[in-house]
Write a protein that holds these residues in place. Structure first.
Motif, PDB file in Angstrom:
ATOM      1  N   SER A 129      13.124  36.525  16.172  1.00  0.00           N
ATOM      2  CA  SER A 129      13.015  37.398  15.022  1.00  0.00           C
ATOM      3  C   SER A 129      12.145  36.792  13.817  1.00  0.00           C
ATOM      4  N   VAL A 130      11.509  38.013  12.966  1.00  0.00           N
ATOM      5  CA  VAL A 130      10.962  37.167  11.392  1.00  0.00           C
ATOM      6  C   VAL A 130      11.318  37.421  10.181  1.00  0.00           C
ATOM      7  N   VAL A 131      11.535  36.472   9.216  1.00  0.00           N
ATOM      8  CA  VAL A 131      11.945  36.879   8.036  1.00  0.00           C
ATOM      9  C   VAL A 131      10.704  37.758   7.109  1.00  0.00           C
ATOM     10  N   VAL A 132      10.877  38.789   6.900  1.00  0.00           N
ATOM     11  CA  VAL A 132      10.162  39.844   5.848  1.00  0.00           C
ATOM     12  C   VAL A 132      10.950  39.642   4.425  1.00  0.00           C
ATOM     13  N   LYS A 133      10.066  39.139   3.439  1.00  0.00           N
ATOM     14  CA  LYS A 133      10.136  39.277   2.362  1.00  0.00           C
ATOM     15  C   LYS A 133       9.917  41.186   1.457  1.00  0.00           C
ATOM     16  N   ILE A 134      11.224  41.828   0.977  1.00  0.00           N
ATOM     17  CA  ILE A 134      10.541  43.072   0.454  1.00  0.00           C
ATOM     18  C   ILE A 134       9.425  43.185  -0.856  1.00  0.00           C
ATOM     19  N   VAL A 135       8.967  43.818  -0.384  1.00  0.00           N
ATOM     20  CA  VAL A 135       7.345  43.896  -1.624  1.00  0.00           C
ATOM     21  C   VAL A 135       7.602  45.172  -1.843  1.00  0.00           C
ATOM     22  N   ASP A 136       8.038  46.382  -1.518  1.00  0.00           N
ATOM     23  CA  ASP A 136       7.395  47.697  -1.716  1.00  0.00           C
ATOM     24  C   ASP A 136       8.110  48.782  -1.235  1.00  0.00           C
ATOM     25  N   TYR A 137       8.435  49.872  -1.416  1.00  0.00           N
ATOM     26  CA  TYR A 137       8.704  51.335  -1.180  1.00  0.00           C
ATOM     27  C   TYR A 137       8.366  52.095  -0.351  1.00  0.00           C
ATOM     28  N   CYS A 138       9.307  52.737   0.755  1.00  0.00           N
ATOM     29  CA  CYS A 138       8.066  53.027   1.323  1.00  0.00           C
ATOM     30  C   CYS A 138       9.284  54.543   1.459  1.00  0.00           C
ATOM     31  N   PRO A 139       8.687  55.413   0.760  1.00  0.00           N
ATOM     32  CA  PRO A 139       9.479  56.303   0.281  1.00  0.00           C
ATOM     33  C   PRO A 139       9.274  57.411   2.014  1.00  0.00           C
ATOM     34  N   PRO A 140      10.140  58.634   2.126  1.00  0.00           N
ATOM     35  CA  PRO A 140      10.076  59.863   2.513  1.00  0.00           C
ATOM     36  C   PRO A 140       9.437  60.988   1.915  1.00  0.00           C
ATOM     37  N   PRO A 141       8.561  61.162   2.779  1.00  0.00           N
ATOM     38  CA  PRO A 141       8.582  61.354   3.991  1.00  0.00           C
ATOM     39  C   PRO A 141       8.411  60.403   5.161  1.00  0.00           C
ATOM     40  N   GLY A 142       7.151  60.129   5.011  1.00  0.00           N
ATOM     41  CA  GLY A 142       5.832  58.931   5.121  1.00  0.00           C
ATOM     42  C   GLY A 142       6.575  58.423   5.948  1.00  0.00           C
ATOM     43  N   CYS A 143       8.149  57.725   5.654  1.00  0.00           N
ATOM     44  CA  CYS A 143       8.852  56.331   5.835  1.00  0.00           C
ATOM     45  C   CYS A 143      10.118  56.497   6.727  1.00  0.00           C
ATOM     46  N   GLN A 144       9.803  56.678   8.207  1.00  0.00           N
ATOM     47  CA  GLN A 144      10.510  57.406   8.728  1.00  0.00           C
ATOM     48  C   GLN A 144      11.428  56.352   8.897  1.00  0.00           C
ATOM     49  N   ALA A 145      12.065  55.039   8.720  1.00  0.00           N
ATOM     50  CA  ALA A 145      12.517  53.955   9.408  1.00  0.00           C
ATOM     51  C   ALA A 145      13.379  53.118   8.389  1.00  0.00           C
ATOM     52  N   THR A 146      13.724  52.091   8.837  1.00  0.00           N
ATOM     53  CA  THR A 146      14.273  51.537   7.211  1.00  0.00           C
ATOM     54  C   THR A 146      13.898  50.189   6.805  1.00  0.00           C
ATOM     55  N   ILE A 147      12.855  49.433   7.684  1.00  0.00           N
ATOM     56  CA  ILE A 147      12.234  48.373   7.230  1.00  0.00           C
ATOM     57  C   ILE A 147      10.588  48.631   7.929  1.00  0.00           C
ATOM     58  N   ASP A 148       9.869  48.788   7.098  1.00  0.00           N
ATOM     59  CA  ASP A 148       8.469  49.128   7.574  1.00  0.00           C
ATOM     60  C   ASP A 148       7.881  47.673   7.624  1.00  0.00           C
ATOM     61  N   LEU A 149       7.505  47.131   8.278  1.00  0.00           N
ATOM     62  CA  LEU A 149       6.557  45.598   8.196  1.00  0.00           C
ATOM     63  C   LEU A 149       5.378  45.936   8.251  1.00  0.00           C
ATOM     64  N   SER A 150       5.004  44.721   7.337  1.00  0.00           N
ATOM     65  CA  SER A 150       3.795  44.688   7.675  1.00  0.00           C
ATOM     66  C   SER A 150       3.173  43.992   9.267  1.00  0.00           C
ATOM     67  N   GLN A 151       1.690  44.750   9.070  1.00  0.00           N
ATOM     68  CA  GLN A 151       0.837  44.453  10.312  1.00  0.00           C
ATOM     69  C   GLN A 151       1.526  42.723  11.706  1.00  0.00           C
ATOM     70  N   GLU A 152       1.119  41.676  10.245  1.00  0.00           N
ATOM     71  CA  GLU A 152       0.998  40.415  10.677  1.00  0.00           C
ATOM     72  C   GLU A 152       3.079  40.323  10.975  1.00  0.00           C
ATOM     73  N   ALA A 153       3.815  40.843  10.257  1.00  0.00           N
ATOM     74  CA  ALA A 153       5.454  40.481  10.634  1.00  0.00           C
ATOM     75  C   ALA A 153       5.410  41.351  12.212  1.00  0.00           C
TER      76      ALA A 153
END
Length: 83
Positions: free
Chosen positions: A40-64
């Motif tokens: 697993s990976v631990v991530v910090k929420i730093v931004d909002y991912c609005p609909p309709p573009g965001c179709q996920a619960t959490i949008d991970l950075s490429q690195e994560a």
């Protein structure tokens, strides 16, 4: 490691700064049938991912994302818990 939150956990900005442990649980498409690397990976929420573009619960950075899954998968099923 950072991520953006969708409406499901954004909580009117309250999610900003929260930490989540995220684990890959499987594929969402036919592109990469076994995308999970384990762990697993631990991530910090730093931004909002609005609909309709965001179709996920959490949008991970490429690195994560690349820590827990094959980057070629693009999209995975996850399990997450706040830590």
């Amino acid at each position: 490691m950072i991520a953006a939150a969708s409406d499901a956990i954004w909580d009117n900005r309250a999610a900003c700064g929260r930490m989540y442990s995220v684990t890959c649980t499987g594929a969402t498409n036919l592109g990469v049938p076994q995308p999970c690397k384990g762990g697993s990976v631990v991530v910090k929420i730093v931004d909002y991912c609005p609909p309709p573009g965001c179709q996920a619960t959490i949008d991970l950075s490429q690195e994560a994302f690349s820590q827990i899954a094959d980057p070629n998968a693009g999209k995975i099923n996850i399990q997450y818990t706040q830590v």
